[in-house]
Design an enzyme around this catalytic site. Structure first.
Site, PDB file in Angstrom:
ATOM      1  N   ASN A  83      44.066  37.944  46.548  1.00 28.53           N
ATOM      2  CA  ASN A  83      43.978  39.581  45.646  1.00 28.53           C
ATOM      3  C   ASN A  83      42.928  38.963  45.131  1.00 28.53           C
ATOM      4  O   ASN A  83      42.722  40.259  43.657  1.00 28.53           O
ATOM      5  CB  ASN A  83      45.412  39.748  44.984  1.00 28.53           C
ATOM      6  CG  ASN A  83      46.366  39.997  45.517  1.00 28.53           C
ATOM      7  OD1 ASN A  83      47.315  38.943  45.626  1.00 28.53           O
ATOM      8  ND2 ASN A  83      46.158  41.200  46.233  1.00 28.53           N
ATOM      9  N   ILE A  91      39.335  41.673  40.809  1.00 30.84           N
ATOM     10  CA  ILE A  91      40.584  41.098  41.097  1.00 30.84           C
ATOM     11  C   ILE A  91      40.854  42.508  41.996  1.00 30.84           C
ATOM     12  O   ILE A  91      41.122  43.420  41.299  1.00 30.84           O
ATOM     13  CB  ILE A  91      41.392  41.094  39.786  1.00 30.84           C
ATOM     14  CG1 ILE A  91      40.678  39.609  39.341  1.00 30.84           C
ATOM     15  CG2 ILE A  91      42.668  41.468  40.245  1.00 30.84           C
ATOM     16  CD1 ILE A  91      41.112  39.708  37.420  1.00 30.84           C
ATOM     17  N   CYS A  92      41.791  42.329  42.594  1.00 28.21           N
ATOM     18  CA  CYS A  92      43.435  43.759  42.808  1.00 28.21           C
ATOM     19  C   CYS A  92      43.946  43.614  42.647  1.00 28.21           C
ATOM     20  O   CYS A  92      44.974  42.844  43.203  1.00 28.21           O
ATOM     21  CB  CYS A  92      42.533  43.815  44.494  1.00 28.21           C
ATOM     22  SG  CYS A  92      43.781  44.704  45.460  1.00 28.21           S
ATOM     23  N   LEU A  93      44.286  44.521  41.375  1.00 26.08           N
ATOM     24  CA  LEU A  93      45.838  44.575  40.966  1.00 26.08           C
ATOM     25  C   LEU A  93      45.391  45.375  39.922  1.00 26.08           C
ATOM     26  O   LEU A  93      44.791  46.442  39.334  1.00 26.08           O
ATOM     27  CB  LEU A  93      45.466  43.799  39.588  1.00 26.08           C
ATOM     28  CG  LEU A  93      46.792  43.727  38.379  1.00 26.08           C
ATOM     29  CD1 LEU A  93      48.062  43.255  39.563  1.00 26.08           C
ATOM     30  CD2 LEU A  93      46.105  42.982  37.689  1.00 26.08           C
TER      31      LEU A  93
END
Lengths: 199, 284
Positions: A83, A91-93
């Protein structure tokens, strides 16, 4: 009510500094400039993960519209995680995007990132190559992530086999990081990595 | 496998060969592949929001319903409904369509009335003062809840000075100050979320799919700019014990603007006009 963002960050800054996580050296936040628009975060790699023993540095940019919009966060320390982009540190959040709520704080963000390191979500990847490896070859993924933690985040686990393969490529004039990326992407298959680098 | 690897291949090759003229093209396309797509979408959203914010006040001035008639000139379905609405309401106040419009419209309309209604003000102030602890008890972080609660109470205390010391005009100014205004919205979102979670067994039936009430709150209630649905209105009116009447103006068959009262059977203090995706304030 001018400058809500700065006021809020000032208060949060104290909150993080006083928190028990700081006492345990799990998270940290520092000012980068005087007007509270840019900060440097630090999180410790969670135990029993390939990131254990590493320290990961984060760039935190606070928008003028904070806390109504989320801070912009990316990893400065290079990291191998489904991620997180191994190239840009993006960042993939969800909470850094549309699930952000003004009731959250920098502390929430740092702790959530730490949780992300402990529980990747390969079905919502930021780095497709890493996510694929994570899903198809979990053991290879763990070794690679541990190796990146050793090299870039000061982790404790040296991998002599990987080092040797990187050396083979750097001897051919390939830059160190370049070699590591190619090998990591091809499950440490020296032949295929070489092919890709010179094709 | 190859499909996934391609972008990285290109990226690496460009880096390897340096910045030779032809390669530049490649590296820029590759960069797009690596760029954070979600971030690009968010940037575009922010741009659209900025455009809206430059043209529409958070809460607008009082205006007659004649403006609505002009807006829908030539549209028979809507004209008929505007006509019906004009028979029931004297004026309206528009709010900015930023996804927070229900919360903003509701709080403005309600606080405006509290300026004139001492008894109701006392009841509400007491309830608002106590609301912080119940949110903290539900597990909201004390630090931020306090922050929003402080500002919320500051606004309420201003209202408590009554119409002689704190005028409608000053309330209007506060609601158009992004700081105060958004703090009020956030706090009402927290109160709404708190109500949903406290009474989650009841509200679970209104939530589609297999989301829990807590998930729904994290995804659709607590974040700013998330639009409000019936469930938000029901929960907020229940939490504050304030009745809301929503007038629905859409393409439906009826020639009237249908009213829905939340909760049913209590005298509505706040009247809102709903047009698909947006709430404005109505004045009887």
């Amino acid at each position: 009510m001018a400058n809500i963002a700065a006021q809020r960050i000032k208060r949060e800054f104290k909150e993080v500094i006083k928190s028990e996580e700081v006492a345990k050296c799990a998270i940290k936040v520092e000012l980068v400039n005087d007007n509270y628009t840019e900060l440097k975060g630090e999180i410790a790699g969670p135990p029993e993960t390939p990131y254990e023993g590493g320290t990961f540095v984060l760039e935190i940019k606070v928008p003028e519209t904070y806390p109504f919009n989320p801070p912009k966060v990316r990893f400065i320390t290079k990291i191998w995680h489904p991620n997180i982009s191994s190239v840009t540190g993006a960042i993939c959040l969800d909470i850094l995007k549309d699930q952000w709520a003004a009731a959250m704080t920098l502390r929430t963000v740092l702790l959530s990132l730490q949780a992300l390191l402990a529980a990747a979500e390969p079905d919502d990847p930021q780095d497709a190559v890493v996510a694929k490896q994570f899903k198809e070859n979990q053991d290879m993924f763990r070794q690679t992530a541990r190796h990146w933690t050793f090299v870039y985040a000061g982790g404790p686990h040296k991998n002599s086999d990987f080092e040797l393969k990187i050396r083979r490529l750097t001897d051919m004039g390939i830059e160190d990081h370049q070699a590591r990326v190619a090998l990591s992407s091809y499950n440490w298959d020296l032949e295929r990595a070489t092919e890709q680098l010179f094709s | 496998m190859l499909n996934v690897i391609v972008p990285r291949d290109l990226y690496d090759k460009t880096a390897l060969t340096g910045t030779m003229g032809d390669e530049k093209q490649v590296s820029s396309t590759t960069f797009d592949t690596d760029a954070n797509q979600d971030e690009l979408i968010m940037q575009q959203q922010r741009r659209i929001e900025k455009e809206i914010s430059e043209t529409t006040a958070l809460v607008g001035d009082l205006e007659g319903l004649g403006m609505l008639e002009d807006e829908y000139a030539g549209d028979d379905v809507y004209c008929q409904k505007v006509h019906d609405l004009a028979g029931k309401y004297k004026s309206m106040r528009r709010t900015r369509p930023d996804g927070n419009c229900f919360f903003r419209a509701f709080s403005y309309a309600y606080l405006e009335q509290l300026l004139e209604d001492r008894e109701e003000y006392e009841r509400f102030r007491d309830l608002a003062a106590k609301s912080k602890n119940s949110l903290v008890e539900l597990g909201f972080p004390q630090f931020t809840v306090e922050d929003f609660h402080d500002i919320f109470m500051e606004v309420i205390d201003h209202v408590g000075k009554g119409p002689t010391f704190f005028s409608q005009k000053e309330l209007h100014k506060m609601f158009n100050d992004q700081g105060y205004s958004d703090y009020i919205v956030v706090y009402l979102r927290l109160i709404t979320s708190g109500q949903l979670q406290r009474d989650s067994e009841f509200y679970q039936h209104f939530i589609e799919g297999d989301r829990s009430v807590a998930d729904f709150c994290h995804q659709e209630v607590e974040p700013m700019y998330k639009e409000s649905d019936h469930i938000h209105i029901i929960a907020l009116s229940a939490a504050l014990n304030v009745g809301v009447r929503v007038r629905y103006m859409d393409r439906g068959e009826a020639s009237e603007v249908i009213a829905h009262d939340f909760p049913e059977g209590i005298h509505p203090a706040v009247h809102l006009l709903y047009r698909p995706g947006h709430y404005d304030i109505l004045y009887p």
